[in-house]
Write a protein that holds these residues in place. Structure first.
Motif, PDB file in Angstrom:
ATOM      1  N   GLN A 149       0.810  -1.201   0.000  1.00 18.66           N
ATOM      2  CA  GLN A 149       0.000   0.000   0.000  1.00 18.66           C
ATOM      3  C   GLN A 149       0.860   1.275   0.000  1.00 18.66           C
TER       4      GLN A 149
ATOM      5  N   ASN B 275     -18.924  -6.417   8.504  1.00 16.97           N
ATOM      6  CA  ASN B 275     -17.858  -5.619   7.907  1.00 16.97           C
ATOM      7  C   ASN B 275     -16.781  -5.377   8.967  1.00 16.97           C
TER       8      ASN B 275
ATOM      9  N   GLN C 125     -13.873  -4.057   8.707  1.00 19.44           N
ATOM     10  CA  GLN C 125     -13.213  -2.753   8.655  1.00 19.44           C
ATOM     11  C   GLN C 125     -13.947  -1.757   9.533  1.00 19.44           C
ATOM     12  N   LYS C 126     -15.266  -1.832   9.543  1.00 19.52           N
ATOM     13  CA  LYS C 126     -16.052  -0.925  10.362  1.00 19.52           C
ATOM     14  C   LYS C 126     -16.052  -1.350  11.824  1.00 19.52           C
TER      15      LYS C 126
ATOM     16  N   GLY D 252     -11.523  -2.440  12.243  1.00 16.30           N
ATOM     17  CA  GLY D 252     -10.463  -1.754  11.527  1.00 16.30           C
ATOM     18  C   GLY D 252      -9.658  -2.638  10.606  1.00 16.30           C
TER      19      GLY D 252
ATOM     20  N   LYS E 206      -9.066  -3.761   7.207  1.00  9.59           N
ATOM     21  CA  LYS E 206      -9.451  -3.326   5.874  1.00  9.59           C
ATOM     22  C   LYS E 206      -9.652  -4.520   4.947  1.00  9.59           C
ATOM     23  N   GLY E 207     -10.831  -4.567   4.299  1.00  9.24           N
ATOM     24  CA  GLY E 207     -11.141  -5.636   3.361  1.00  9.24           C
ATOM     25  C   GLY E 207     -11.596  -6.929   3.997  1.00  9.24           C
TER      26      GLY E 207
ATOM     27  N   TYR F 225      -6.534  -3.758  -3.439  1.00 11.50           N
ATOM     28  CA  TYR F 225      -7.688  -3.019  -3.948  1.00 11.50           C
ATOM     29  C   TYR F 225      -8.642  -3.951  -4.700  1.00 11.50           C
TER      30      TYR F 225
END
Length: 560
Positions: free
Chosen positions: A87, A199, A201-202, A205, A207-208, A265
């Motif tokens: 990243q 989710n 990430q929510k 934390g 991500k993905g 991504y």
């Protein structure tokens, strides 16, 4: 002059592929060890032509399967750390006035808006969430105003926490007016799907990261179940009609419990846990959840009826914008299904082996291309023990391959970029498949048809016509002939070439409620589900209808 974003070289990826390769290249020594040390008694279920092992002792082959899961976990962990390191190496995007960046931004916005819809979905061709069976029909159009249901407050609260529930009700009715060993019978099946997506990430934390859960309840039912002879499948006889009514042996089954991780991504995506191969392979290209059946995938490959889950892992990597590579390893466990299991027994005592699948996907999304299309080439290998019902010989392993596709060939609006993934238009679809085993019940499949989307400005409606051809193996027809003669029936062999002409549809009644009618005319029907019948069935009609209700949307629980 602006340049496109360029990814740095990924040296760490070179360490990942050897790990992944071990998943799909079992050594010959380990296979011979498994064969020489398997002394279990085998109980024959001839209608499936799959000899499964209900006892405890598939330890050596299942140890190989457990080792595969460890390899996958190590490989995926490496991919995760590679993604974190990568990243920081991505160059900054060009300014917003760049033509390329505008196109990428538009595609991303549309994808985020439409692809992440929960519940049954049919953006074929599109990128489908793995928690949804690929090709299942859409009950609610994206952007539809959520009703003020009694559970709206709960849905909003869960969404705020990063949780998305869904609840779908399906009820299927079938009848055979003039075909099969017992014409004029009917069957009623029910499926209630309850699910929750988290989710991470929510929530945490990550991500993905996502967690997906789904349970299917199968009550009430009438004239369904197993053994098939006295049930609906035995009344109609033929595989084409009998396979539609099968998810009803037990009162319920765990359909999904997986951890999903997106990397680079979303160019790399993997899932591991309790899942089903049909969520990733052999997608429903005919836009009808009821009659998109597959004799090669299910009868010959020995895969559980969808969406019943076993242990499995799946990974896909998008090599180019439209082409991705995918592979998966899954537990082969028809035994728990036949023993009225519920999917919550997570040991592998009743497993008969493992299933390996791999292939390529080519997708041009309708949200970014004027004429979208999806094509999938997949191969499978099932390590289980099979018994030839005619010769009574046994062997390990069955392989095959299948090509499936769907292409939008005409659309009314001719707009581009596409403002909606649901244009009115005509789609062509088809499939070719084979099983490389003389003992497989079906050797080859060829089918094709047309599907019209959005007739009379009804964006969710689908109307289809499809012709299917399947060639039964010679040993399957000889077995049926011998069984008929033993019961004092017709001594003729019966036709190996079985065909079906089908007209079906998906009709949206109101947002959240749809009905799927179907009329099948079967030529040269086999007696796959009732080989003991005395007569060879003549050509005839099968009628079916399915009611589908998105209870989560109507109640306000999953409408946000």
């Amino acid at each position: 002059m602006h340049r496109r974003p360029v990814l740095a070289q990924h040296a760490p990826l070179e360490t990942v592929f050897p790990l992944l390769r071990t998943l799909f290249y079992p050594g010959q020594r380990s296979i011979r060890f498994c064969l020489n040390n398997n002394k279990n008694s085998v109980r024959e279920e001839c209608f499936m032509k799959f000899s499964y092992i209900p006892s405890v002792s598939t330890w050596h082959r299942l140890s190989w399967f457990r080792a595969n899961l460890v390899c996958v976990s190590l490989a995926l962990s490496t991919l995760f750390h590679v993604a974190l390191a990568e990243q920081a190496t991505i160059t900054s995007p060009p300014p917003p006035n760049s033509h390329f960046w505008d196109s990428v931004r538009l595609t991303k916005e549309l994808r985020d808006r439409y692809v992440n819809v929960q519940g049954p979905i049919t953006f074929v061709p599109s990128e489908l969430p793995p928690q949804v069976l690929a090709g299942a029909p859409l009950l609610v159009s994206p952007g539809t105003s959520a009703p003020k249901g009694p559970l709206t407050f709960l849905g909003r609260f869960l969404t705020h926490l990063g949780l998305t529930p869904h609840a779908i009700f399906n009820q299927l009715y079938m009848t055979n007016p003039d075909i099969g060993p017992r014409p004029g019978r009917f069957s009623l099946g029910t499926g209630i799907v309850l699910g929750l997506d988290a989710n991470l990430q929510k929530i945490m934390g990550i991500k993905g990261g996502e967690i997906h859960f789904e349970e299917i309840l199968s009550r009430p039912t009438v004239n369904g179940g197993y053994p098939t002879g006295p049930a609906w499948a035995g009344a109609v006889g033929s595989y084409f009609a009998g396979i539609d009514q099968h998810n009803d042996i037990a009162g319920g089954w765990l359909a999904l419990l997986t951890y999903q991780q997106k990397l680079f991504y979303n160019r790399v995506n993997f899932s591991v846990g309790r899942t089903h191969p049909r969520r990733y392979f052999f997608f429903n290209n005919c836009d009808n959840f009821l009659n998109c059946t597959d004799p090669i995938m299910q009868a010959s490959a020995g895969i559980l009826p969808p969406p019943y889950a076993t242990w499995g892992s799946y990974i896909t990597a998008r090599m180019f914008n439209d082409i991705s590579f995918e592979m998966g390893a899954f537990e082969a466990n028809l035994n728990q299904y036949f023993q009225h299991g519920n999917g919550w027994r997570w040991d592998t005592r009743t497993a008969s082996g493992y299933i390996l699948l791999g292939g390529f996907n080519y997708r041009r999304l309708q949200i970014s291309h004027l004429y979208g299309g999806r094509y999938q080439l997949s191969g499978f290998f099932n390590s289980s023990q099979y018994k030839d019902p005619y010769t009574n010989t046994t062997h390990y392993g069955r392989a095959g391959a299948e090509f499936r596709g769907q292409q939008l060939i005409w659309r009314r609006d001719h707009k581009h970029p596409v403002p909606s993934p649901l244009p009115e238009g005509l789609n062509a679809f088809g499939a070719l498949g084979f099983a490389a085993d003389p003992a497989a019940p079906f050797k080859a499949l060829a089918e094709g048809g047309f599907s019209y989307h959005g007739l009379f400005k009804r964006t969710l409606d689908r109307e289809q016509i499809k012709f299917s051809y399947v060639r039964a193996s010679k040993h399957q027809m000889l077995y049926q002939q011998r069984t008929r003669i033993q019961n004092g029936g017709d001594p003729r062999l019966g036709a190996q070439d079985i065909m079906r002409l089908e007209v079906s549809g998906h009709i949206s009644i109101v947002p959240g409620i749809a009905f799927e009618p179907s009329v099948q005319y079967i030529f040269n029907p086999d007696n796959y589900y009732n080989p003991a019948a005395k007569k060879i069935s003549s050509n005839g009609i099968v009628l079916a209808g399915q009611l589908m209700i998105d209870m989560g949307f109507l109640s306000g629980l999953s409408a946000h």
